[in-house]
Structure formats: structure tokens, C-alpha cells
Design a protein around this motif. Structure first.
Motif, PDB file in Angstrom:
ATOM      1  N   ARG A 290       0.819  -1.213   0.000  1.00 18.61           N
ATOM      2  CA  ARG A 290       0.000   0.000   0.000  1.00 18.61           C
ATOM      3  C   ARG A 290       0.855   1.268   0.000  1.00 18.61           C
ATOM      4  N   ALA A 307      -8.213   1.657  -8.653  1.00 17.13           N
ATOM      5  CA  ALA A 307      -7.879   0.711  -7.585  1.00 17.13           C
ATOM      6  C   ALA A 307      -9.001  -0.307  -7.477  1.00 17.13           C
ATOM      7  N   GLU A 309      -8.816  -3.062  -5.326  1.00 17.55           N
ATOM      8  CA  GLU A 309      -8.904  -3.582  -3.952  1.00 17.55           C
ATOM      9  C   GLU A 309      -7.776  -2.979  -3.123  1.00 17.55           C
ATOM     10  N   ASP A 310      -8.075  -2.754  -1.850  1.00 21.17           N
ATOM     11  CA  ASP A 310      -7.087  -2.211  -0.918  1.00 21.17           C
ATOM     12  C   ASP A 310      -7.349  -2.875   0.427  1.00 21.17           C
ATOM     13  N   ARG A 311      -6.477  -3.826   0.773  1.00 20.01           N
ATOM     14  CA  ARG A 311      -6.754  -4.617   1.981  1.00 20.01           C
ATOM     15  C   ARG A 311      -5.476  -5.253   2.499  1.00 20.01           C
ATOM     16  N   TYR A 314      -2.041  -4.213   1.211  1.00 18.36           N
ATOM     17  CA  TYR A 314      -1.756  -4.320  -0.217  1.00 18.36           C
ATOM     18  C   TYR A 314      -2.849  -3.636  -1.030  1.00 18.36           C
ATOM     19  N   LYS A 315      -2.501  -3.268  -2.259  1.00 15.15           N
ATOM     20  CA  LYS A 315      -3.476  -2.676  -3.170  1.00 15.15           C
ATOM     21  C   LYS A 315      -3.369  -3.357  -4.533  1.00 15.15           C
TER      22      LYS A 315
END
Length: 330
Positions: A290, A307, A309-311, A314-315
Motif C-alpha cells: 500500500r 484501484a 482492492e485495498d486490503r 496491499y493494493k
């Protein structure tokens, strides 16, 4: 790269024989070679950028140790298992009593290596400089127990010592994997490692070709085993210089370490390569930590970025419409 080895040679802390071939195991491209008899040296490395750098200097380069040598120089790595395997290769390649020189930074585990060597052989002067050490020992008659690496395995896949994520599937790659469902056409995996993302992408029957591009030869050899698919092609190459395409999709979990600190420029090089390799309607799927600032590079190389996914630190980013460099007027 510090000049620790050159200084150690100049000061007589370590020395090489006046005749016979000298084996360089895993020498970095940035190595300062003052004091080395390059006309007698053979560089053995599976990392393509280092391989090409020494070949450009006119130094014979190989991917495996063959033939007889009078001495060896081992350049330690951040991966303990790989470093000890390099020590094992040096001992196996030399007659008993021949000199083995070891060079490494503290972050490369030079202290544990020195301790292990002292348990089986006498070492001479230990030359310390630039947060690291250089020392030498006489090759014992046999490879000490536990030094040579054994084949690795992670989550059902074949891996190797020193390759990225050798102990299991990388969390970033695991986050990207679901986004690879349903890919079609020609796919390129930049920095493919031991092949996890390519295996996931190849699960789609609509994929007609998948090209795995990896600079680390050991990782690529693992990928060949992990993806025994006729649609797969394997390229031992620096991803930032790879020439191919056009591809419908480029996927990547790029490396971001050349040394201990993060170096985002490596990932930016992957982004520029992806834009160059894609077809005008192709897309780039990227996973990254991230905190890595890749968005500006993506905006420069692509007209559209989103974007997905951002979790969990990590992205997952998707980029479309690669920008083509403007041609100079004649």
C-alpha cells in the motif's frame, strides 16, 4: 556496492593464488573489481542483470559451476539458505586447502556465516568495513553438513532457496489472484517468480498464451515445474528490458527491494515495461504494498487507472489505455 573486497585484497587480509581460475559466486553487478584477476575469473550467477553486467565487462559467465578452480569468492545474499548453498558450492568446486573468500554485509548474515565457517575451518584476518566483513578460509575436504540447499516446497508448489516467497504464497499475490479469473488471449507475467500468478491466470481456458518473465533463473526453473502447460513460455530476462508482445493482459507483483531499503523505481520500471508490452486495448493488473507510490507512474504510462482492492496492507491496481511515447519530428 562497497569496495570492501578490493580493500581486503589490497591490504592482504585475504589473497588469491597467482595461477588458476577464480570462481565468483553470485557477484553483484555493482562489484568493484580492483584487485581481481578478471582474466582468470568466472562469474556464476542466476540473476540476469548481474549475469549481463559481467558479460558486458568481458568476464566469462555461467549459470552453474563446472570445471576446476584454484579459489572461490562467495558473495553472501539476504537469503540464508542461498548463502550457505553458495558456500557449499564453493567447497565442492575446490581442492582441499584452496582459499574461499567470503564477502557480505551484516544484513546479508555475514556474522552467522563467519560463525558457521569457524566451526569447521580456520579463518584468517577478518576485514571489517561498510557495515560488513570479508574473510577467508581453506576449503575442507567435504561440504559441511547442512550447508547445501535442498529442494523447497510451498503450499503445494516447488520453490528454491533464495527465491521470492520461497516459504509460501505471497499475501499480495494471493490478493491479486481472484482478479485473474476469466483472462483471455495473450498474457504476460512480469517478474513471474516461481509461477503462482501464472498458474492462477492459466486456469482460464480462454488464455491462449502465457509468457513468464523472470530474472532469477532458479525461480524460473521452479515455474517450469509448477506450470507444465503447453500455452506457457518461459523467459529468463530482466522484466524492465523484456521485448515481446503485444499482450492482451500484463500481470505483476513486482519486486521492490534491491538492497535492504525499499526502492520504488524497480516497480516503476515494471509499469513502463507493461505499458510498452500491451496492446492498445490491453490492461495491466498490478499488486503492491500500500505504501509504494506507484500511482504517479501509472498515470504517466496509462490514460486510465483504478484501484480494484485495498486490503491487508496491499493494493490491487488496474491500468488501461497505455500511452505511447511521442515520436520525434524529423
Amino acid at each position: 556496492m562497497s569496495d570492501r573486497l578490493s580493500l581486503a585484497l589490497a591490504k592482504g587480509a585475504v589473497s588469491l593464488p597467482e595461477a588458476g581460475r577464480v570462481l565468483l559466486l553470485r557477484p553483484p553487478a555493482t562489484l568493484m573489481t580492483e584487485g581481481l584477476p578478471l582474466d582468470r575469473c568466472v562469474a556464476v550467477t542466476g540473476f540476469r542483470p548481474d549475469h549481463d553486467a559481467f558479460a558486458a565487462r568481458g568476464v566469462p559467465v555461467a549459470e552453474a559451476v563446472t570445471g576446476e578452480f584454484a579459489a572461490a569468492i562467495v558473495f553472501l545474499t539476504r537469503a540464508r539458505a542461498l548463502s550457505f548453498d553458495l558456500l557449499a558450492q564453493a567447497v565442492a568446486a575446490l581442492p582441499e586447502g584452496a582459499p574461499v573468500i567470503v564477502d557480505g554485509a551484516k544484513t546479508d548474515g555475514v556474522e552467522p556465516a563467519l560463525k558457521a565457517v569457524r566451526a569447521v575451518a580456520e579463518t584468517g584476518e577478518v576485514f571489517a568495513k561498510a557495515h560488513g566483513k570479508c574473510f577467508a578460509f581453506s576449503a575442507p575436504g567435504a561440504v559441511p553438513k547442512g550447508w547445501a540447499a535442498t529442494p523447497g516446497a510451498a503450499d503445494g508448489f516447488v520453490t528454491a532457496p533464495g527465491v521470492f516467497s520461497a516459504d509460501g504464497i505471497d499475501p499480495g499475490s494471493a490478493l491479486l489472484a481472484p482478479h485473474l479469473a476469466g483472462l483471455s488471449g495473450r498474457v504476460c507475467d512480469l517478474g513471474a517468480g516461481w509461477g503462482y500468478l501464472s498458474v492462477m491466470a492459466a486456469a482460464s481456458p480462454e488464455v491462449t498464451e502465457i509468457h513468464l518473465v523472470e530474472a532469477e533463473r532458479a525461480a524460473l526453473d521452479c515455474a517450469r515445474i509448477n506450470l507444465p502447460d503447453p500455452r506457457a513460455s518461459f523467459h529468463w530476462a530482466d522484466a524492465t528490458r523484456f521485448a515481446g508482445g503485444p499482450f492482451d493482459t500484463v500481470i505483476s507483483n513486482p519486486p521492490f527491494h534491491a538492497v535492504r531499503k525499499a526502492e520504488p523505481e524497480i516497480g516503476r520500471g515494471f509499469i513502463r515495461a507493461a505499458a510498452r508490452l500491451l496492446s492498445p486495448r490491453g490492461r495491466f493488473l498490478l499488486v503492491a504494498n500500500r505504501h509504494l507510490p506507484y500511482e504517479a507512474a501509472l498515470s504517466e504510462a496509462f490514460a486510465e487507472t483504478v484501484a480494484l482492492e485495498d486490503r491487508d496492507g496491499y493494493k490491487v491496481l488496474q491500468a488501461r489505455k497505455p500511452r505511447r511515447p511521442a515520436r520525434s519530428a524529423r
